[in-house]
Scaffold this active site. Structure first.
Site, short mmCIF file in Angstrom:
data_model
loop_
_atom_site.label_atom_id
_atom_site.label_comp_id
_atom_site.label_asym_id
_atom_site.label_seq_id
_atom_site.Cartn_x
_atom_site.Cartn_y
_atom_site.Cartn_z
N ASP A 130 32.56 25.13 -16.54
CA ASP A 130 31.83 25.48 -15.47
C ASP A 130 30.33 25.82 -15.95
O ASP A 130 29.54 25.31 -15.29
CB ASP A 130 32.60 26.69 -15.03
CG ASP A 130 31.78 27.56 -13.68
OD1 ASP A 130 31.73 26.91 -12.60
OD2 ASP A 130 31.19 28.53 -14.09
N GLU A 136 38.28 25.18 -18.53
CA GLU A 136 37.47 25.41 -17.26
C GLU A 136 36.43 26.33 -17.48
O GLU A 136 35.29 26.12 -16.84
CB GLU A 136 38.51 25.46 -16.18
CG GLU A 136 37.92 25.83 -14.73
CD GLU A 136 38.75 26.55 -13.95
OE1 GLU A 136 38.24 27.08 -13.02
OE2 GLU A 136 40.26 26.62 -14.33
N GLU A 149 35.84 20.23 -14.27
CA GLU A 149 35.39 21.36 -15.03
C GLU A 149 35.75 21.40 -16.65
O GLU A 149 35.10 21.36 -17.45
CB GLU A 149 35.32 22.74 -14.36
CG GLU A 149 34.33 22.81 -13.23
CD GLU A 149 34.26 24.29 -12.62
OE1 GLU A 149 33.16 24.58 -11.95
OE2 GLU A 149 35.41 24.85 -12.68
#
Length: 209
Positions: free
Chosen positions: A36, A32, A104
């Site tokens: 991101d 993640e 993400e």
């Protein structure tokens, strides 16, 4: 909406779809973190090319909307990820965040397996239509709320209260309460800024009722 990518390593995909509440050791938090950044840069490049006449502020508002928890959770649902995400016990209010984080992480996993160009191509294919949906740049929720409140209350401003963060210490979830025109709403996010925007959006919905 379709994910135009086939994982060679299915275990990497499983990790991307595993929340820390389901597995404290092997979960999607690291993916993640990467996803991101990949998503943010890809969407920024997409907007830069799609809207050559817009100023930085307009691009920033579009960007904030397109990488928001709400948009990411919607993408997760349209990619049919909801039933595939492994998560621990959670309240209904956390579902959107879990789905957003998994989305993400999914893009982070694609980046790790196949590199930036492939991940950028996959993301751009999904986000191009989302980015084209609004002819004019949206106002961010905090700005829209402030304008509404000032208009209705002779110049008063919304009041934001930053509550105690929740979640893991290395990946906290920030919580904010906003009050205006006699009503309050709370919001969450990966930063105080995102949490305050989330709270403002929630209060706008209440005030519209």
């Amino acid at each position: 909406m379709k994910l135009n990518y086939k994982f060679r390593d299915e275990s990497l995909l499983e990790t991307a779809l595993t929340q820390s509440g389901a597995n404290a050791t092997h979960n999607n938090e690291r993916l993640e973190f990467v996803g991101d950044r990949v998503l943010g840069l890809t969407v920024a490049e997409l907007l830069y090319n799609m809207y050559p006449n817009e100023a930085e502020g307009e691009l920033a508002r579009r960007h904030a909307m397109l990488v928001s928890t709400e948009t990411l959770a919607r993408v997760a649902n349209e990619l049919d990820l909801a039933h595939r995400v492994h998560h621990g016990h959670m309240t209904a209010g956390r579902i959107q965040h879990v789905l957003a984080n998994a989305t993400e992480a999914l893009f982070g996993a694609i980046f790790i397996e196949s590199g930036f160009d492939v991940a950028r191509s996959v993301i751009a294919e999904i986000w191009r239509d989302l980015a084209a949906a609004d002819a004019t740049a949206p106002k961010d929720a905090k700005t829209a709320l402030q304008e509404l409140v000032q208009h209705e209350s002779n110049g008063a401003l919304p009041e934001y209260e930053y509550l105690e963060p929740t979640g893991a210490s290395h990946s906290p979830v920030f919580n904010v309460r906003v009050t205006a025109l006699g009503k309050s709403a709370t919001g969450t996010g990966s930063s105080k800024k995102m949490a305050s925007i989330d709270a403002a959006a929630a209060l706008l919905k209440k005030l519209a009722i």
